[in-house]
Design a protein around this motif. Structure first.
Motif, short mmCIF file in Angstrom:
data_model
loop_
_atom_site.label_atom_id
_atom_site.label_comp_id
_atom_site.label_asym_id
_atom_site.label_seq_id
_atom_site.Cartn_x
_atom_site.Cartn_y
_atom_site.Cartn_z
N VAL A 76 0.83 -1.21 0.00
CA VAL A 76 0.00 0.00 0.00
C VAL A 76 0.87 1.25 0.00
O VAL A 76 0.51 2.28 -0.61
N LYS A 77 2.03 1.19 0.64
CA LYS A 77 2.92 2.35 0.69
C LYS A 77 3.36 2.77 -0.71
O LYS A 77 3.60 3.97 -0.97
N ARG A 78 3.44 1.80 -1.63
CA ARG A 78 3.82 2.14 -3.00
C ARG A 78 2.78 3.00 -3.70
O ARG A 78 3.05 3.60 -4.74
N THR A 79 1.56 3.04 -3.15
CA THR A 79 0.51 3.90 -3.72
C THR A 79 0.54 5.31 -3.12
O THR A 79 -0.30 6.15 -3.46
N GLY A 80 1.48 5.53 -2.19
CA GLY A 80 1.59 6.85 -1.56
C GLY A 80 0.90 6.95 -0.22
O GLY A 80 0.83 8.03 0.36
N ILE A 81 0.38 5.83 0.28
CA ILE A 81 -0.31 5.82 1.58
C ILE A 81 0.52 5.03 2.57
O ILE A 81 0.74 3.83 2.40
#
Length: 513
Positions: free
Chosen positions: A203-208
């Motif tokens: 999910v961090k790869r989506t900016g979150i």
């Protein structure tokens, strides 16, 4: 010394398998507050009843002479066991072996566990503690692969044929999460359970950037309806699974497990009606009514934090299991929003699947109204709930406690057959409540009146005299008005009658997660 029988080698291999991921990984697992998988099975099931299938499956290494040099057991364990004397199938992930990764498992074991439950018509309990796929598999295979969900056909068939319980006992993602919610009861444990479509690193790869609790903790899923119950410990999760199964047959088509009742069926409660205030604007504790009506106050509630305007539960009447729906007037006055409709649909499918007679305590002022209700498509969800009500063929008995208004109120039962229905003297029903309805119906007259409030009061008083439930009963618009004290006795009689004919009808609806 040779071992022509192979028994000695079998014992060695079993010992290696029972070591799971090894001492170091087991220690880390326990330090994280989690039980090892084999201890979980032992605590859930009757003593010494687990019979494992595929006990020596795993990944082995051999030297040039074919002698076993190392062994890593499969990270999925399954077999037959007993819970309260009843045969069940246990399917459990071992997180200490490759984090329980789905594509590191032996898929044939997963497939056989689901097939065993379906073929032998046995309840299935999944102890889920696994991640989804891992990119490490690409390197080990030397290729990528088109995704497939092992045994999903049997998984779906199991939902329509046997009780399925999923206990989420770790941080699970991907297909493990899908397996967790594809059950009749999904239980999570505070602090150790998390459930994700994809975990925080992805999910961090989506900016979150979110932690595990914030993204997919137990309380998140309890409110969202993905988890039916959240408990404080693994042992409580095991006890919850046993309690849930006690209400259900081993498979569809078998009689429900009735038991001898210690609570008299003719027990009257003279104070029951006093729980409902005379002032229709005041709320009251519906759960108190349920505890006082059902056997020994034993009510097994499901999904208490989702779709909260309606309570869904299992209970007993004279020892006979029944499904229970009940309005909660303390939440939006009992009005049905989109989430309540979804909760009702799933619960009705569940009751229909296992032929549980349904008791419905009704205090429904209608669907939720306002911009949020329109944005969430409440009327479409409501129409689906009505379809579930009308498709169900299980016997239904409704107790009209207070409000029953509009299209949502009409969802209290299917009125097109025999109406097993009782009303309390506090009953109040119609197309829409007088409060607010008068102002809509007499809008122009009220605007033109020299004294708007006086005219409103006069109309209200005139119509109030006509809203007595006894006027409805005179026209047989409601079948019977009862003293609330009689409720338990009449419901026990309903349950007895329902059990006489219940299994003659096949389920009309197919269960969906």
């Amino acid at each position: 010394m040779t071992d022509p029988s192979g028994v000695a080698e079998l014992r060695v291999r079993r010992g290696l398998a029972e070591a799971m991921g090894g001492e170091e990984k087991l220690a880390r697992h326990i330090a994280a507050g989690k039980l090892p998988v084999r201890e979980r099975i032992a605590r859930l099931c009757d003593p010494d009843s687990f019979r494992e299938i595929g006990s020596v499956s795993g990944k082995a290494g051999y030297d040039a002479d074919g002698v076993l040099t190392d062994f890593s057991p499969a990270n999925f364990i399954f077999g037959r066991a007993r819970i309260d004397g009843r045969a069940v199938v246990i399917a459990a992930d071992d997180f200490t072996v490759r984090g329980g990764a789905a594509d590191a498992s032996i898929t044939g074991k997963v497939e056989q566990a689901e097939a065993m439950a379906h073929t032998l018509r046995l309840p299935l309990i999944r102890l889920i503690d696994a991640t989804g796929g891992s990119v490490k598999t690409i390197e080990s295979l030397g290729r990528t692969y088109v995704p497939a969900n092992p045994s999903w056909g049997d998984l779906i068939r199991n939902l329509e044929s046997v009780p399925v319980v999923a206990l989420v006992l770790g941080s699970v993602a991907g297909i493990a999460s899908a397996r967790a919610v594809s059950a009749h009861l999904t239980v999570m444990v505070e602090s150790i359970s998390h459930m994700f479509i994809a975990g925080p690193p992805v999910v961090k790869r989506t900016g979150i950037d979110m932690g595990k609790e914030e993204l997919g903790g137990a309380r998140v899923h309890e409110k969202a309806g993905a988890a039916d119950l959240v408990v404080k410990s693994e042992d409580e999760a095991f006890a919850t699974a046993r309690a849930f199964l006690s209400f259900l047959p081993s498979s569809v088509g078998e009689p429900l497990p009735a038991r001898a009742a210690s609570d008299p069926e003719d027990r009257a409660d003279a104070d029951l009606g006093a729980i409902v205030p005379a002032d229709r604007r005041k709320v009251y504790p519906m759960r108190d009514i349920l505890r006082r009506v059902f056997d020994d106050g034993d009510v097994f509630e499901m999904a208490p934090k989702f779709g909260r305007a309606s309570i869904t539960a299992l209970a007993r009447l004279g020892g006979r299991p029944v499904a229970v729906m009940a309005s909660d007037p303390r939440v939006y006055g009992g009005a049905w929003g989109a989430d309540t409709c979804d909760k009702a649909i799933r619960f009705l499918d569940f009751a229909e699947t296992f032929r549980l007679p349904l008791v419905h305590f009704v205090d429904i002022p209608g669907f939720m109204i306002g911009p949020e209700a329109e944005r969430t498509g409440t009327i479409r969800h409501g129409a689906r709930a009505l379809a579930a009500v009308y498709r169900a063929s299980v016997p239904v008995c409704s107790i009209l406690v207070r409000k029953c208004f509009g299209v949502a109120g009409a969802a209290h039962m299917n009125p097109e057959g025999f109406r097993h229905r009782y009303a309390w003297p506090s009953g109040d029903w119609g197309s829409i409540p007088l409060e607010g309805g008068i102002e809509a119906a007499w809008k122009r007259d009220l605007e033109a009146a020299p004294d708007r409030e006086a005219m409103l009061a006069e109309i209200t008083e005139r119509l109030d005299a006509l809203r007595s439930p006894f006027r409805t009963a005179e026209a047989f618009g409601v079948e019977e008005i009862i003293d609330p004290a009689e409720t338990r006795t009449l419901l026990c009689e309903f349950a007895e009658l329902a059990y006489r004919r219940n299994l003659r009808d096949a389920p009309q609806a197919r269960y969906r997660p």
